[in-house]
Design an enzyme around this catalytic site. Structure first.
Site, PDB file in Angstrom:
ATOM      1  N   TYR A  83       0.808  -1.226   0.000  1.00  0.00           N
ATOM      2  CA  TYR A  83       0.000   0.000   0.000  1.00  0.00           C
ATOM      3  C   TYR A  83       0.840   1.274   0.000  1.00  0.00           C
ATOM      4  CZ  TYR A  83      -4.383  -2.515   0.697  1.00  0.00           C
ATOM      5  OH  TYR A  83      -5.481  -3.316   0.530  1.00  0.00           O
ATOM      6  N   ASP A 102      -6.519  -6.666   4.588  1.00  0.00           N
ATOM      7  CA  ASP A 102      -7.653  -6.164   3.806  1.00  0.00           C
ATOM      8  C   ASP A 102      -8.495  -7.332   3.309  1.00  0.00           C
ATOM      9  OD1 ASP A 102      -9.223  -4.296   2.376  1.00  0.00           O
ATOM     10  OD2 ASP A 102      -8.074  -4.671   0.551  1.00  0.00           O
ATOM     11  N   ASP A 129      -2.709 -18.199   2.539  1.00  0.00           N
ATOM     12  CA  ASP A 129      -3.660 -19.010   1.752  1.00  0.00           C
ATOM     13  C   ASP A 129      -4.279 -20.102   2.617  1.00  0.00           C
ATOM     14  OD1 ASP A 129      -1.051 -19.862   1.780  1.00  0.00           O
ATOM     15  OD2 ASP A 129      -0.996 -20.580  -0.278  1.00  0.00           O
ATOM     16  N   LYS A 137       3.239 -14.821   4.053  1.00  0.00           N
ATOM     17  CA  LYS A 137       3.568 -15.649   2.892  1.00  0.00           C
ATOM     18  C   LYS A 137       5.099 -15.665   2.786  1.00  0.00           C
ATOM     19  CE  LYS A 137       2.188 -17.964  -0.793  1.00  0.00           C
ATOM     20  NZ  LYS A 137       1.331 -19.157  -0.776  1.00  0.00           N
TER      21      LYS A 137
END
Ligand code: ATP
Length: 387
Positions: free
Chosen positions: A153, A257, A233, A200
């Site tokens: 972001y 988000d 995930d 991740k």
């Protein structure tokens, strides 16, 4: 930092109490950004609810209203007017409706710009079922603590050559450590038991790797709180299969988000889940949802998410009685299940829902009957006069 956190369970400070005891209670100056899309509808409803709760509990508000985004640009040639920045800086508390961000081009996100400008590094999003509302997942009670200023972001994107574009993901030790500390301090204060850092780092070894290193280091200072790491995930799958295993989700910006919308779905949808953007100087309270252009202007939007964001705001400014009254009103309407909006299976519009909450607040007994009925009468008369 403690007073910058907000949750229905947080213990508030004493500023309002001291002023009350001294008989010197002044109006809370709040910057109000109604937003666009469904923003004006939901924020209009929320302001009425807060005014009624304020009358019942001796709290008053001085609203400083500002447009932002495309609406503001039309009037002032500024997406975020200078006066809005100054107002937030002075008032230190804002209530904000959604502001549309154009997809694929146009101006930068107003939401992201404000969070960065005021260094609102912690995005706090409690996800909890409302009583009486049937969902596939009863008994959810988790909190997302999302890093709010870094990651993808930061807005550092470029087209290298036609057909090739890049985006920089920025993760810093300072940013990761302070959001981890926020999550652990919150958990310690409230008695939450478990924090999962979501990442991740198997793919983004440096950026998410640093985020995890910082979280792990902070976790060592809080031995009473269990700490675990889940790959993002897998977290999505786990949230669908067994969301009850989670207590606090500590995430970097983008994962937070995405997981926020997923978690909203567990408890009835985006119309419900509130949020707070917290920094050391200022706080902006806004729902998780966006401007919902598909239902804007139709009187269908569910104002619950912004109402619950306003409850977080009331706790943040130490107006606990008013916060409890609004929350009780909302919960009574859901418990009764008769005046719910369409997104949660009802037939009511925004205004009907708001009226039901006003009545529930009155019936709840914490409100002076006259105050509400007079206000109600005045509003109804006003509506007739305008109509
Ligand atoms: P953003 O990216 O700006 O957060 P979004 O892409 O997640 O926005 P939203 O504007 O939040 O999209 O809307 C997603 C869906 O949820 C839409 O179908 C919208 O109508 C619905 N929705 C969002 N907020 C509400 C609400 N308060 N009441 C009812 N439906 C809502």
């Amino acid at each position: 930092m403690a007073e910058m956190m907000a949750d229905s369970e947080m213990v508030a400070g004493t500023a309002a109490g001291v002023a009350e005891a001294a008989g010197t209670r002044s109006a809370h100056k709040i910057t109000l950004i109604p937003g666009d899309g469904i923003g004006p509808e939901v924020s209009g409803a929320v302001v009425e609810i807060l005014e009624a709760a304020g009358r019942a509990t001796g709290v008053s508000f001085d609203w400083h209203r500002f447009d932002a985004g495309a609406d503001s640009y039309e009037k002032t040639r500024e997406y975020i007017p200078k006066a809005l920045y100054e107002s937030i800086e002075a008032n230190r508390v804002a209530l904000k409706g959604p502001v549309t961000t154009p997809v694929g081009g146009g101006f930068s996100s107003i939401n992201v710009t404000l969070r960065k400008k005021f260094d609102l590094y912690a995005n706090f999003r409690p996800v909890k079922n409302l009583p009486g509302l049937q969902t596939k997942y009863p008994g959810i009670d988790l909190v997302i603590v999302r890093e709010n200023t870094e990651g993808l972001y930061v807005g550092l994107e470029q087209e290298i050559v036609p057909g090739v574009a890049t985006a920089l993901k920025v993760v810093t030790e300072k940013g990761s450590t302070r959001i981890a500390r926020f999550a652990f301090e919150y958990a310690r204060k409230i008695g939450r038991k478990k924090i999962h850092a979501i990442h991740k780092a198997n793919i983004m070894k440096k950026t998410d790797g640093l985020f995890l290193t910082c979280a792990k280091r902070v976790a060592e200072e809080f031995p009473e709180i269990a700490y675990a790491e889940h790959i993002v995930d897998n977290t999505c799958m786990q949230l669908v299969m067994n969301p009850w295993q989670y207590d606090v989700l500590l995430t970097e910006n983008l994962y937070g988000d995405i997981l926020s919308d997923l978690c909203s779905g567990l408890v009835g949808g985006l119309g419900l889940v509130p949020g707070a953007n917290l920094g050391t100087e200022c706080a902006i309270f806004e729902a998780v949802h966006g401007s919902a252009p598909d239902i804007a202007g139709k009187g269908l939007a569910n104002p619950t998410a912004l109402m619950q964001s306003a409850v977080l705001m009331l706790r943040h400014i130490d107006e606990i009685r008013a916060a409890d009254l609004v929350q009780a009103g909302i919960e009574d309407v859901y418990r009764a299940g008769k005046t719910l909006t369409r997104d949660v299976g009802g037939k009511a519009g925004t205004m009907e829902f708001k009226e039901a909450v006003l009545l529930a607040m009155e019936a709840h007994g914490a409100m002076e009957a006259h105050g509400v009925m007079e206000a109600h009468g005045a509003m109804a008369a006003g509506a007739v006069a305008r109509g």
